[in-house]
Motif scaffolding. Structure first.
Motif, mmCIF file in Angstrom:
data_model
loop_
_atom_site.group_PDB
_atom_site.id
_atom_site.type_symbol
_atom_site.label_atom_id
_atom_site.label_comp_id
_atom_site.label_asym_id
_atom_site.label_seq_id
_atom_site.Cartn_x
_atom_site.Cartn_y
_atom_site.Cartn_z
ATOM 1 N N VAL A 70 8.606 43.780 59.465
ATOM 2 C CA VAL A 70 9.380 44.942 59.034
ATOM 3 C C VAL A 70 10.220 44.539 57.827
ATOM 4 O O VAL A 70 10.932 43.530 57.857
ATOM 5 N N ALA A 71 10.130 45.325 56.745
ATOM 6 C CA ALA A 71 10.898 45.044 55.527
ATOM 7 C C ALA A 71 12.287 45.670 55.619
ATOM 8 O O ALA A 71 12.494 46.689 56.282
ATOM 9 N N ALA A 72 13.235 45.019 54.959
ATOM 10 C CA ALA A 72 14.606 45.521 54.947
ATOM 11 C C ALA A 72 15.288 45.101 53.648
ATOM 12 O O ALA A 72 14.831 44.208 52.940
ATOM 13 N N SER A 73 16.394 45.760 53.366
ATOM 14 C CA SER A 73 17.210 45.422 52.194
ATOM 15 C C SER A 73 18.615 45.108 52.672
ATOM 16 O O SER A 73 19.209 45.885 53.438
ATOM 17 N N VAL A 74 19.120 43.954 52.233
ATOM 18 C CA VAL A 74 20.465 43.524 52.628
ATOM 19 C C VAL A 74 21.333 43.454 51.370
ATOM 20 O O VAL A 74 21.009 42.747 50.417
ATOM 21 N N ARG A 75 22.410 44.200 51.382
ATOM 22 C CA ARG A 75 23.362 44.179 50.265
ATOM 23 C C ARG A 75 24.663 43.547 50.756
ATOM 24 O O ARG A 75 25.198 43.941 51.792
ATOM 25 N N ILE A 76 25.133 42.557 50.013
ATOM 26 C CA ILE A 76 26.356 41.847 50.383
ATOM 27 C C ILE A 76 27.381 42.052 49.271
ATOM 28 O O ILE A 76 27.137 41.683 48.119
ATOM 29 N N PHE A 77 28.511 42.630 49.627
ATOM 30 C CA PHE A 77 29.569 42.899 48.657
ATOM 31 C C PHE A 77 30.685 41.879 48.827
ATOM 32 O O PHE A 77 31.292 41.781 49.896
ATOM 33 N N GLN A 78 30.922 41.094 47.783
ATOM 34 C CA GLN A 78 31.960 40.076 47.804
ATOM 35 C C GLN A 78 32.772 40.128 46.525
ATOM 36 O O GLN A 78 32.300 40.619 45.492
ATOM 37 N N ASP A 79 34.000 39.588 46.595
ATOM 38 C CA ASP A 79 34.813 39.463 45.393
ATOM 39 C C ASP A 79 34.273 38.309 44.557
ATOM 40 O O ASP A 79 34.143 37.182 45.040
ATOM 41 N N VAL A 80 33.932 38.595 43.299
ATOM 42 C CA VAL A 80 33.417 37.572 42.387
ATOM 43 C C VAL A 80 34.264 37.571 41.118
ATOM 44 O O VAL A 80 34.968 38.540 40.814
ATOM 45 N N VAL A 81 34.195 36.471 40.401
ATOM 46 C CA VAL A 81 34.976 36.320 39.173
ATOM 47 C C VAL A 81 34.268 37.017 38.012
ATOM 48 O O VAL A 81 33.069 36.805 37.790
ATOM 49 N N ILE A 82 35.001 37.830 37.289
ATOM 50 C CA ILE A 82 34.459 38.491 36.109
ATOM 51 C C ILE A 82 35.383 38.227 34.919
ATOM 52 O O ILE A 82 36.555 37.870 35.086
ATOM 53 N N SER A 83 34.846 38.392 33.721
ATOM 54 C CA SER A 83 35.659 38.243 32.519
ATOM 55 C C SER A 83 36.472 39.512 32.314
ATOM 56 O O SER A 83 35.932 40.614 32.345
ATOM 57 N N SER A 84 37.764 39.359 32.127
ATOM 58 C CA SER A 84 38.621 40.537 31.911
ATOM 59 C C SER A 84 38.637 40.971 30.457
ATOM 60 O O SER A 84 39.156 42.030 30.123
ATOM 61 N N ARG A 85 38.057 40.133 29.581
ATOM 62 C CA ARG A 85 37.947 40.488 28.168
ATOM 63 C C ARG A 85 36.730 39.777 27.588
ATOM 64 O O ARG A 85 36.141 38.905 28.241
ATOM 65 N N ALA A 86 36.352 40.146 26.371
ATOM 66 C CA ALA A 86 35.220 39.490 25.709
ATOM 67 C C ALA A 86 35.610 38.050 25.363
ATOM 68 O O ALA A 86 36.734 37.770 24.954
ATOM 69 N N LEU A 87 34.642 37.131 25.538
ATOM 70 C CA LEU A 87 34.876 35.712 25.258
ATOM 71 C C LEU A 87 33.819 35.215 24.288
ATOM 72 O O LEU A 87 32.621 35.427 24.496
ATOM 73 N N ALA A 88 34.264 34.555 23.233
ATOM 74 C CA ALA A 88 33.340 34.017 22.250
ATOM 75 C C ALA A 88 32.720 32.723 22.755
ATOM 76 O O ALA A 88 33.277 32.041 23.614
ATOM 77 N N ARG A 89 31.567 32.395 22.223
ATOM 78 C CA ARG A 89 30.909 31.146 22.596
ATOM 79 C C ARG A 89 31.831 29.961 22.295
ATOM 80 O O ARG A 89 32.436 29.893 21.222
ATOM 81 N N GLY A 90 31.951 29.067 23.256
ATOM 82 C CA GLY A 90 32.794 27.897 23.085
ATOM 83 C C GLY A 90 34.235 28.103 23.490
ATOM 84 O O GLY A 90 35.019 27.137 23.510
#
Length: 203
Positions: A70-90
């Motif tokens: 039987v196939a199923a889909s599992v979605r897991i919602f967690q707090d992850v780190v995101i960029s709060s602004r644009a960041l240049a390379r380096g």
């Protein structure tokens, strides 16, 4: 069968942090499946900690045994780190560049970052826009010494420390061993990068 699959998945993901949503696929009503005289045995073919598409193996172990998947889909919602602004390379990441947001990690690639401290002080491998979910592949240890830089060389023996200057013959991040030419003796020594423009001689 769907209930047995759902129960198996709920047990399998009960210890995962965050919010879990499970959707078990509907069975084809045209399937001719004998009624099992024993409770169905359920097992997860492969446990993916990030969720996604999974398959549950169901076995009937009565006098007329059968097996279905039987196939199923599992979605897991967690707090992850995101960029709060644009960041240049380096760019070197600071705490102010980051925020936490709940996200469905089953839709993300790579090893996501859940602790902002893991990202602070790291360099961005490529430019990222605001609200980008950060993973370990996007970050690297910052280069503290560049090839051709003049570095402070520290040589320690017991309680005695001798300081001098040298020219880095290779770039390096913290903890990396690089060749450095001593500016006084012109001798090339191996040194470990210990800070911005600093390296400790290896004996």
């Amino acid at each position: 069968m769907r209930q047995a699959a759902l129960s198996e998945l709920q047990d399998a993901y009960a210890q995962e942090p965050g919010r879990v949503e499970i959707d078990v696929a509907s069975l084809d009503p045209r399937l001719q499946i004998p009624v099992c005289q024993e409770p169905l045995s359920a097992s997860l073919n492969q446990h993916n900690a990030n969720g996604g598409r999974v398959t549950v193996r169901l076995e009937c172990r009565d006098d007329s045994p059968w097996t279905r998947h039987v196939a199923a889909s599992v979605r897991i919602f967690q707090d992850v780190v995101i960029s709060s602004r644009a960041l240049a390379r380096g760019s070197i990441v600071s705490a102010g560049d980051l925020s936490l947001r709940e996200h469905d990690i089953s839709s993300l690639r790579g090893q996501v970052i859940r602790d902002p401290e893991v990202a602070v002080g790291q360099a961005v491998r490529r430019a990222v826009s605001a609200d980008t979910v950060l993973n370990v592949d996007l970050l690297e240890a910052p280069t503290l010494v560049k090839r051709g830089d003049t570095v402070v060389l520290v040589a320690e023996r017991g309680s005695i420390a001798i300081r001098g200057t040298g020219t880095a013959l290779q770039a390096g991040e913290a903890g990396k061993q690089i060749p450095v030419r001593n500016n006084n003796s012109n001798r090339v020594v191996q040194a470990v990068v210990t800070g911005a423009g600093e390296a400790q001689v290896i004996f």
